[in-house]
Design a protein around this motif. Structure first.
Motif, mmCIF file in Angstrom:
data_model
loop_
_atom_site.group_PDB
_atom_site.id
_atom_site.type_symbol
_atom_site.label_atom_id
_atom_site.label_comp_id
_atom_site.label_asym_id
_atom_site.label_seq_id
_atom_site.Cartn_x
_atom_site.Cartn_y
_atom_site.Cartn_z
ATOM 1 N N ARG A 51 -31.505 3.546 3.782
ATOM 2 C CA ARG A 51 -30.529 4.249 2.278
ATOM 3 C C ARG A 51 -30.581 3.385 1.368
ATOM 4 O O ARG A 51 -30.608 4.004 0.286
ATOM 5 C CB ARG A 51 -30.631 5.806 2.988
ATOM 6 N N GLN A 52 -29.120 3.228 2.171
ATOM 7 C CA GLN A 52 -28.524 2.497 1.449
ATOM 8 C C GLN A 52 -29.334 1.434 -0.387
ATOM 9 O O GLN A 52 -28.939 1.114 -0.915
ATOM 10 C CB GLN A 52 -27.412 1.750 1.690
ATOM 11 N N ARG A 53 -29.672 0.761 0.977
ATOM 12 C CA ARG A 53 -31.075 -0.690 -0.152
ATOM 13 C C ARG A 53 -31.498 0.248 -1.262
ATOM 14 O O ARG A 53 -32.107 -0.373 -1.853
ATOM 15 C CB ARG A 53 -31.826 -1.708 1.254
ATOM 16 N N VAL A 54 -32.305 1.467 -0.449
ATOM 17 C CA VAL A 54 -32.628 2.225 -1.137
ATOM 18 C C VAL A 54 -31.951 2.092 -2.389
ATOM 19 O O VAL A 54 -32.473 2.531 -3.654
ATOM 20 C CB VAL A 54 -33.726 3.425 -0.867
ATOM 21 N N ALA A 55 -31.174 2.965 -2.253
ATOM 22 C CA ALA A 55 -29.660 3.136 -3.854
ATOM 23 C C ALA A 55 -29.513 1.717 -5.284
ATOM 24 O O ALA A 55 -29.950 1.710 -5.676
ATOM 25 C CB ALA A 55 -29.061 3.095 -3.192
ATOM 26 N N ASP A 61 -25.245 -3.810 8.517
ATOM 27 C CA ASP A 61 -24.419 -4.302 9.355
ATOM 28 C C ASP A 61 -24.065 -5.815 8.982
ATOM 29 O O ASP A 61 -24.921 -5.719 7.845
ATOM 30 C CB ASP A 61 -25.312 -4.423 10.720
ATOM 31 N N VAL A 62 -24.114 -6.583 9.454
ATOM 32 C CA VAL A 62 -23.338 -7.956 8.873
ATOM 33 C C VAL A 62 -24.159 -9.034 8.317
ATOM 34 O O VAL A 62 -24.169 -9.416 7.836
ATOM 35 C CB VAL A 62 -22.217 -8.822 10.222
ATOM 36 N N THR A 63 -25.274 -8.457 9.732
ATOM 37 C CA THR A 63 -26.181 -9.866 8.927
ATOM 38 C C THR A 63 -26.957 -9.134 7.834
ATOM 39 O O THR A 63 -27.322 -9.992 6.869
ATOM 40 C CB THR A 63 -27.335 -9.826 10.204
ATOM 41 N N VAL A 64 -27.040 -8.042 7.839
ATOM 42 C CA VAL A 64 -28.208 -7.467 6.388
ATOM 43 C C VAL A 64 -26.551 -7.468 5.331
ATOM 44 O O VAL A 64 -27.618 -7.779 4.089
ATOM 45 C CB VAL A 64 -28.585 -6.440 6.528
ATOM 46 N N GLN A 65 -25.453 -7.151 5.539
ATOM 47 C CA GLN A 65 -24.510 -7.450 4.378
ATOM 48 C C GLN A 65 -25.467 -8.741 3.941
ATOM 49 O O GLN A 65 -24.800 -8.438 2.401
ATOM 50 C CB GLN A 65 -23.267 -8.133 5.376
ATOM 51 N N ALA A 66 -25.678 -9.583 4.547
ATOM 52 C CA ALA A 66 -25.058 -11.060 3.977
ATOM 53 C C ALA A 66 -26.546 -11.159 2.912
ATOM 54 O O ALA A 66 -26.423 -12.068 1.454
ATOM 55 C CB ALA A 66 -25.317 -12.299 4.961
ATOM 56 N N GLN A 67 -27.213 -10.462 3.662
ATOM 57 C CA GLN A 67 -28.387 -10.396 2.492
ATOM 58 C C GLN A 67 -28.436 -10.392 1.443
ATOM 59 O O GLN A 67 -29.174 -10.343 0.074
ATOM 60 C CB GLN A 67 -30.046 -10.005 3.274
ATOM 61 N N ILE A 68 -27.945 -8.932 1.758
ATOM 62 C CA ILE A 68 -27.551 -7.711 0.146
ATOM 63 C C ILE A 68 -27.135 -8.381 -0.638
ATOM 64 O O ILE A 68 -27.542 -8.558 -1.940
ATOM 65 C CB ILE A 68 -27.253 -6.576 0.376
ATOM 66 N N LEU A 69 -25.898 -9.018 -0.019
ATOM 67 C CA LEU A 69 -24.852 -9.884 -1.154
ATOM 68 C C LEU A 69 -25.685 -10.878 -1.969
ATOM 69 O O LEU A 69 -25.064 -10.979 -3.042
ATOM 70 C CB LEU A 69 -23.666 -10.110 -0.860
ATOM 71 N N GLU A 70 -26.421 -11.383 -1.139
ATOM 72 C CA GLU A 70 -26.800 -13.026 -1.700
ATOM 73 C C GLU A 70 -28.128 -12.283 -2.675
ATOM 74 O O GLU A 70 -28.178 -12.816 -4.039
ATOM 75 C CB GLU A 70 -27.844 -13.278 -0.207
ATOM 76 N N LEU A 71 -28.287 -11.042 -2.652
ATOM 77 C CA LEU A 71 -29.769 -11.050 -3.010
ATOM 78 C C LEU A 71 -28.442 -10.014 -4.493
ATOM 79 O O LEU A 71 -29.342 -10.727 -5.953
ATOM 80 C CB LEU A 71 -30.083 -9.313 -3.366
ATOM 81 N N LEU A 72 -27.786 -9.732 -4.483
ATOM 82 C CA LEU A 72 -26.779 -9.689 -5.754
ATOM 83 C C LEU A 72 -25.971 -10.227 -6.759
ATOM 84 O O LEU A 72 -26.662 -10.304 -7.710
ATOM 85 C CB LEU A 72 -25.730 -8.378 -5.431
ATOM 86 N N LYS A 73 -26.367 -11.320 -6.071
ATOM 87 C CA LYS A 73 -25.827 -12.669 -6.948
ATOM 88 C C LYS A 73 -26.542 -13.443 -7.256
ATOM 89 O O LYS A 73 -26.590 -14.297 -8.461
ATOM 90 C CB LYS A 73 -24.966 -13.773 -5.228
ATOM 91 N N LYS A 74 -27.968 -13.153 -6.705
ATOM 92 C CA LYS A 74 -29.334 -13.828 -7.324
ATOM 93 C C LYS A 74 -29.874 -13.508 -8.484
ATOM 94 O O LYS A 74 -29.807 -13.261 -9.419
ATOM 95 C CB LYS A 74 -29.753 -14.363 -5.999
ATOM 96 N N LEU A 75 -29.729 -11.709 -8.112
ATOM 97 C CA LEU A 75 -30.328 -10.720 -9.610
ATOM 98 C C LEU A 75 -29.038 -11.282 -11.085
ATOM 99 O O LEU A 75 -29.464 -11.226 -12.282
ATOM 100 C CB LEU A 75 -29.942 -9.731 -9.112
ATOM 101 N N GLN A 76 -27.694 -11.445 -10.386
ATOM 102 C CA GLN A 76 -26.534 -11.781 -11.541
ATOM 103 C C GLN A 76 -27.079 -12.614 -12.431
ATOM 104 O O GLN A 76 -26.286 -12.684 -12.642
ATOM 105 C CB GLN A 76 -25.273 -11.490 -10.597
ATOM 106 N N LYS A 77 -26.960 -14.077 -11.406
ATOM 107 C CA LYS A 77 -27.355 -15.419 -12.041
ATOM 108 C C LYS A 77 -28.294 -15.252 -12.844
ATOM 109 O O LYS A 77 -28.732 -15.226 -13.754
ATOM 110 C CB LYS A 77 -27.297 -16.397 -10.726
ATOM 111 N N GLU A 78 -29.482 -14.096 -12.311
ATOM 112 C CA GLU A 78 -30.860 -14.656 -12.717
ATOM 113 C C GLU A 78 -30.736 -14.086 -14.227
ATOM 114 O O GLU A 78 -31.422 -14.334 -15.019
ATOM 115 C CB GLU A 78 -31.740 -14.443 -12.062
ATOM 116 N N TYR A 79 -30.749 -13.058 -14.521
ATOM 117 C CA TYR A 79 -30.721 -12.053 -15.462
ATOM 118 C C TYR A 79 -29.043 -11.410 -16.225
ATOM 119 O O TYR A 79 -28.972 -11.039 -17.389
ATOM 120 C CB TYR A 79 -31.342 -10.182 -14.565
#
Length: 537
Positions: free
Chosen positions: A438-442, A464-482
């Motif tokens: 649900r947090q990822r949907v948000a 959880d710790v493994t998904v945290q890393a994925q979401i943080l990497e996604l946020l960083k990727k989007l931040q740099k890209e846009y």
């Protein structure tokens, strides 16, 4: 096999749970069996979507109508909970078994005061107490859960509390009748590092003093290791490994358990000097700070934010209470500014004021982004649980006059993939998803309109710790890209270090220190900043 073992207060036997999906049954819990002994603290650990919470909800008789018990039994004492009537289950809840939920907004009544809601447990189960005794018990329970100024808090409403404070109210409510079975579903998810240890110690002392059995569900291995004697590891709805904590996390047998432990050890250690290179952002990764603010996307000057409260007496004038006091800061275009502090320090209130969700404020907010977006700490407070995920994500596009249905559907599918969810999740309701999902949907709902400025209020606290890393990497990727700018709020210093360029430290509504991440973590100036860093788990 199906008989309850001597000394076991809870016995789950071959439990399977599923949802109907396009004519088929999608299993989310598959043939799960375990025992919880009297006075024991048993941990269940696993990634979001592993079936942890679904198993707990089944024990409490709180599964949604969309969920189907496909088989098995749940023995509590001498009763099979799956065979009890709604009235019989109601008598057990609160008195004999209680649950601390991951998301307080799903269980707290928004139109009742905090004191009334906690006191309601005593009215239902300990009717022999008089009004004075009930109030005394409520105030004591709130204090034990780590809350302060409890006499004032008694008269407040849930929306007037921070996410961490609401979580502690739920703990007080669950513990007030000293139940035989306490299910704690991510009880410290929303709490800052200085309060986590206090809450875990409280749960442990309750178990020892009253013989309460605790089923502790968490994606945080540190929490499980701290107070659990045994642990169960779940993956894809099944138990893959279980054993004594002293053995399980030192010599795990299964590769999945090893991967969880490896992900945990990749986070920031207790000593701020031991920051692993593989997760830390170095000086070279961070943009140069623009000290003259010439490229700012947000500038806040002398901001004061207030909440108006009803007077305690009839016809008493409304009381204006200041939550944020004279705060000034800026965020440059393409920068990630972190705000860290304890629950109740004013972080979330500040964020809501910035995006225009609070009117009672003074000072100046200059924002160069026409449509700022916000990811809230609790998805249930911002997403519509009566709608499917596809509708939730598509609706902002409709409001933005995106008239091509095919393009909208494609955008929804793309965003789901970007936040780590399968496209089929568009057909699910929030009740059919784990807290992390649900947090990822948000997060997806905030990203879908391509805003250049996003406020992220504890965006990975439920993951959880493994998904945290994925979401943080996604946020960083989007931040740099846009070239996005983030106001990133968190009580988790691990996350702050990985994500942010600069950090503001909040304490009792004020900014007590602002510095680059490296300067704050290696050379904090303010005593409170030093206290936060010393408390990192």
């Amino acid at each position: 096999m199906n008989q309850k073992k001597a000394g076991a207060i809870l016995a789950v036997n071959h439990l399977s749970i599923g949802f109907h999906q396009k004519g088929d049954i999608h299993k989310v819990v598959n043939n799960v069996s375990f025992r919880l002994q009297e006075g024991e603290i048993l941990g269940i650990v696993g990634e979001s979507g592993s079936g942890k919470t679904m198993t707990a909800l089944a024990v409490m008789g709180l599964l949604s109508k969309a969920a189907n018990i496909l088989g098995g039994s749940i023995l509590f004492g001498n009763q099979d909970l799956l065979k009890l009537s709604i009235e019989e289950l109601r008598k057990l809840k609160g008195k004999q078994e209680a649950m601390i939920f991951q998301e307080p907004m799903t269980s707290l009544n928004p139109v009742m005061t905090i004191g009334s809601q906690v006191e309601e447990m005593l009215l239902l189960h300990e009717s022999e107490l008089n009004a004075e005794q009930r109030i005394k018990r409520v105030l004591s329970a709130l204090s034990e859960a780590g809350l302060t100024d409890v006499e004032n808090l008694y008269h407040k409403y849930p929306h007037q509390l921070s996410g961490g404070m609401r979580q502690r109210v739920m703990i007080a409510m669950a513990m007030i009748c000293k139940p035989k079975l306490l299910i704690a579903d991510e009880p410290t998810t929303a709490l800052d590092v200085t309060i986590q240890a206090q809450i875990l110690s409280l749960v442990q002392s309750l178990s020892e003093e009253y013989g309460t059995s605790v089923l502790l569900i968490s994606h945080d291995l540190g929490v499980i290791q701290k107070i659990c004697s045994r642990a169960i590891v779940m993956q894809n709805g099944e138990i893959v490994e279980e054993g004594l904590v002293s053995d399980l996390f030192i010599n795990p047998e299964k590769e999945y358990t090893k991967s969880l432990i490896a992900a945990k050890t990749g986070l920031l250690k207790k000593s701020k000097k031991n920051i692993p290179e593989e997760v830390a952002r170095t000086e070279n990764d961070r943009p140069e700070l623009n000290a003259d603010k010439s490229g700012y996307i947000l500038e806040v000057q002398n901001l004061k934010v207030y909440y108006e409260e009803k007077g305690k007496k009839l016809f008493e004038k409304r009381i204006k209470k200041q939550i944020v006091n004279n705060v000034s800061f800026y965020i440059n275009s393409g920068e990630i500014l972190g705000i860290v502090g304890e629950s109740g320090s004013g972080k979330s209130t500040l964020a809501k004021a910035v995006v225009g969700l609070i009117e009672s404020k003074t000072g100046e907010i200059h924002l160069k982004e026409a449509k700022p977006q916000m990811v809230f700490q609790d998805p249930y407070s911002s997403l519509n649980p009566a709608k499917k995920v596809g509708w939730i994500l598509e609706e902002p596009l409709k409001l933005a006059n995106s008239k091509n249905p095919k393009e909208r559907k494609e955008k929804v599918s793309k965003v789901l993939r970007e936040v780590g969810l399968d496209e089929n999740y568009a057909d699910r309701y929030l009740s059919e998803m784990s807290g992390g999902q649900r947090q990822r949907v948000a997060i997806g709902a905030a990203l879908i309109q391509n805003s250049k400025f996003i406020v992220l209020d504890e965006p990975v606290s439920a993951l959880d710790v493994t998904v945290q890393a994925q979401i943080l990497e996604l946020l960083k990727k989007l931040q740099k890209e846009y070239n996005l700018s983030y106001l990133f709020i968190s009580h988790d210093l691990n996350v702050i270090y990985q994500m942010c360029d600069r950090v503001c430290v909040m304490y009792q509504g004020e900014l007590v220190e602002t510095a680059s991440v490296e300067n704050l973590f290696h050379n904090p100036k303010h005593p409170y900043s030093k206290k936060l860093l010393d408390a990192v788990l």
